[in-house]
Design a protein around this motif. Structure first.
Motif, PDB file in Angstrom:
ATOM      1  N   ILE A   1      -4.871   7.413 -17.573  1.00 49.94           N
ATOM      2  CA  ILE A   1      -5.878   7.270 -16.522  1.00 49.94           C
ATOM      3  C   ILE A   1      -6.850   6.141 -16.854  1.00 49.94           C
ATOM      4  N   ALA A   2      -7.150   5.929 -18.130  1.00 50.61           N
ATOM      5  CA  ALA A   2      -8.016   4.808 -18.515  1.00 50.61           C
ATOM      6  C   ALA A   2      -7.324   3.484 -18.218  1.00 50.61           C
ATOM      7  N   GLN A   3      -6.022   3.413 -18.475  1.00 53.09           N
ATOM      8  CA  GLN A   3      -5.275   2.197 -18.157  1.00 53.09           C
ATOM      9  C   GLN A   3      -5.258   1.949 -16.654  1.00 53.09           C
ATOM     10  N   GLU A   4      -5.144   3.017 -15.878  1.00 58.11           N
ATOM     11  CA  GLU A   4      -5.217   2.883 -14.419  1.00 58.11           C
ATOM     12  C   GLU A   4      -6.571   2.314 -14.002  1.00 58.11           C
ATOM     13  N   ALA A   5      -7.643   2.787 -14.609  1.00 54.32           N
ATOM     14  CA  ALA A   5      -8.982   2.278 -14.298  1.00 54.32           C
ATOM     15  C   ALA A   5      -9.108   0.809 -14.669  1.00 54.32           C
ATOM     16  N   VAL A   6      -8.598   0.432 -15.837  1.00 56.15           N
ATOM     17  CA  VAL A   6      -8.653  -0.964 -16.283  1.00 56.15           C
ATOM     18  C   VAL A   6      -7.958  -1.871 -15.268  1.00 56.15           C
ATOM     19  N   GLU A   7      -6.796  -1.456 -14.808  1.00 58.40           N
ATOM     20  CA  GLU A   7      -6.037  -2.273 -13.863  1.00 58.40           C
ATOM     21  C   GLU A   7      -6.660  -2.269 -12.471  1.00 58.40           C
ATOM     22  N   ARG A   8      -7.082  -1.117 -12.008  1.00 62.81           N
ATOM     23  CA  ARG A   8      -7.606  -0.987 -10.647  1.00 62.81           C
ATOM     24  C   ARG A   8      -8.919  -1.742 -10.454  1.00 62.81           C
ATOM     25  N   TRP A   9      -9.789  -1.725 -11.464  1.00 64.87           N
ATOM     26  CA  TRP A   9     -11.091  -2.381 -11.354  1.00 64.87           C
ATOM     27  C   TRP A   9     -11.169  -3.665 -12.183  1.00 64.87           C
ATOM     28  N   ASP A  10     -10.057  -4.130 -12.693  1.00 62.36           N
ATOM     29  CA  ASP A  10     -10.004  -5.352 -13.489  1.00 62.36           C
ATOM     30  C   ASP A  10     -11.057  -5.321 -14.615  1.00 62.36           C
ATOM     31  N   LEU A  11     -11.067  -4.216 -15.350  1.00 63.97           N
ATOM     32  CA  LEU A  11     -12.029  -4.053 -16.437  1.00 63.97           C
ATOM     33  C   LEU A  11     -11.650  -4.912 -17.634  1.00 63.97           C
ATOM     34  N   ALA A  12     -12.657  -5.358 -18.345  1.00 63.10           N
ATOM     35  CA  ALA A  12     -12.440  -6.051 -19.616  1.00 63.10           C
ATOM     36  C   ALA A  12     -12.154  -5.040 -20.718  1.00 63.10           C
ATOM     37  N   ASP A  13     -12.715  -3.817 -20.568  1.00 62.72           N
ATOM     38  CA  ASP A  13     -12.522  -2.798 -21.598  1.00 62.72           C
ATOM     39  C   ASP A  13     -12.945  -1.433 -21.068  1.00 62.72           C
ATOM     40  N   ALA A  14     -12.460  -0.392 -21.723  1.00 62.19           N
ATOM     41  CA  ALA A  14     -12.832   0.986 -21.394  1.00 62.19           C
ATOM     42  C   ALA A  14     -12.863   1.809 -22.682  1.00 62.19           C
ATOM     43  N   LEU A  15     -13.736   2.789 -22.682  1.00 63.18           N
ATOM     44  CA  LEU A  15     -13.913   3.676 -23.834  1.00 63.18           C
ATOM     45  C   LEU A  15     -14.026   5.105 -23.327  1.00 63.18           C
ATOM     46  N   VAL A  16     -13.275   6.009 -23.926  1.00 59.84           N
ATOM     47  CA  VAL A  16     -13.412   7.440 -23.638  1.00 59.84           C
ATOM     48  C   VAL A  16     -13.387   8.178 -24.965  1.00 59.84           C
ATOM     49  N   ILE A  17     -14.453   8.931 -25.221  1.00 52.40           N
ATOM     50  CA  ILE A  17     -14.507   9.823 -26.379  1.00 52.40           C
ATOM     51  C   ILE A  17     -14.744  11.219 -25.823  1.00 52.40           C
ATOM     52  N   HIS A  18     -13.909  12.160 -26.207  1.00 53.88           N
ATOM     53  CA  HIS A  18     -14.064  13.544 -25.735  1.00 53.88           C
ATOM     54  C   HIS A  18     -13.915  14.474 -26.925  1.00 53.88           C
ATOM     55  N   ARG A  19     -14.833  15.394 -27.047  1.00 59.39           N
ATOM     56  CA  ARG A  19     -14.772  16.334 -28.162  1.00 59.39           C
ATOM     57  C   ARG A  19     -14.021  17.599 -27.775  1.00 59.39           C
ATOM     58  N   HIS A  20     -13.562  18.304 -28.790  1.00 60.05           N
ATOM     59  CA  HIS A  20     -12.935  19.613 -28.615  1.00 60.05           C
ATOM     60  C   HIS A  20     -13.474  20.523 -29.701  1.00 60.05           C
ATOM     61  N   GLY A  21     -13.124  21.793 -29.612  1.00 63.90           N
ATOM     62  CA  GLY A  21     -13.642  22.779 -30.559  1.00 63.90           C
ATOM     63  C   GLY A  21     -14.835  23.497 -29.958  1.00 63.90           C
ATOM     64  N   ARG A  22     -15.568  24.169 -30.814  1.00 63.61           N
ATOM     65  CA  ARG A  22     -16.727  24.954 -30.365  1.00 63.61           C
ATOM     66  C   ARG A  22     -17.979  24.082 -30.400  1.00 63.61           C
ATOM     67  N   LEU A  23     -18.650  23.977 -29.249  1.00 60.94           N
ATOM     68  CA  LEU A  23     -19.831  23.135 -29.105  1.00 60.94           C
ATOM     69  C   LEU A  23     -21.013  23.967 -28.641  1.00 60.94           C
ATOM     70  N   ALA A  24     -22.158  23.724 -29.231  1.00 60.64           N
ATOM     71  CA  ALA A  24     -23.386  24.436 -28.864  1.00 60.64           C
ATOM     72  C   ALA A  24     -24.017  23.801 -27.628  1.00 60.64           C
ATOM     73  N   ILE A  25     -24.856  24.560 -26.957  1.00 61.07           N
ATOM     74  CA  ILE A  25     -25.617  24.048 -25.828  1.00 61.07           C
ATOM     75  C   ILE A  25     -26.425  22.845 -26.308  1.00 61.07           C
ATOM     76  N   GLY A  26     -26.406  21.776 -25.527  1.00 60.35           N
ATOM     77  CA  GLY A  26     -27.147  20.573 -25.869  1.00 60.35           C
ATOM     78  C   GLY A  26     -26.370  19.551 -26.680  1.00 60.35           C
ATOM     79  N   GLU A  27     -25.197  19.919 -27.179  1.00 64.42           N
ATOM     80  CA  GLU A  27     -24.391  18.954 -27.937  1.00 64.42           C
ATOM     81  C   GLU A  27     -23.705  17.974 -26.994  1.00 64.42           C
ATOM     82  N   THR A  28     -23.471  16.785 -27.496  1.00 59.26           N
ATOM     83  CA  THR A  28     -22.730  15.774 -26.759  1.00 59.26           C
ATOM     84  C   THR A  28     -21.261  16.164 -26.732  1.00 59.26           C
TER      85      THR A  28
END
Length: 146
Positions: free
Chosen positions: A62-89
């Motif tokens: 999906i990030a590659q689709e965004a790069v191509e569709r909007w002619d982006l120079a770059d894209a970054l996606v960071i997503h966490r997993h595991g147990r996260l407390a309220i207020g955590e990124t």
């Protein structure tokens, strides 16, 4: 393009600085940071499960689709997993483009996708135990505009 699915916290400032610094080919960098919130007032933590390899591949597509569709120079996606407390990124999206409209639209597209289609399973922990988070109609509706 950087895609990372990780349990460990990340430094927002450092990630954004690394992503956007020294670029002569862009006029706009847009970023979004998601934070674990408690809408019910009863949640203690949010737990995200995923299948390693499958999740990264789906987000990369999906990030590659965004790069191509909007002619982006770059894209970054960071997503966490595991147990996260309220207020955590929980996640970060950044896009870089020649013009701001493309950077904003691509970032919104990525956020909508991550919210409703990225293969994560979410479980809320609260005083009464745990419960799986159901998909929301509003998240599905947001995807329809793309």
């Amino acid at each position: 393009m950087k895609i990372s699915v990780q349990a460990a916290p990340f430094d927002l400032g450092a990630e954004l600085s690394e992503f956007g610094t020294g670029r002569a080919d862009v006029g706009a960098v847009v970023s979004f940071t998601g934070i674990v919130r408690d809408d019910s007032g009863q949640m203690h933590a949010l737990e995200l499960e995923h299948y390693p390899g499958m999740t990264e591949a789906a987000i990369t597509r999906i990030a590659q689709e965004a790069v191509e569709r909007w002619d982006l120079a770059d894209a970054l996606v960071i997503h966490r997993h595991g147990r996260l407390a309220i207020g955590e990124t929980i996640m970060m999206v950044a896009t870089a483009a020649r013009h701001r409209a493309a950077a904003f639209e691509a970032a919104e597209f990525l956020m909508d996708y991550l919210k409703s289609r990225a293969p994560f399973w979410k479980k809320e922990h609260g005083p009464g135990g745990t419960s799986w988070v159901e998909a929301k109609d509003t998240d599905e509706a947001a995807l329809k505009r793309w």
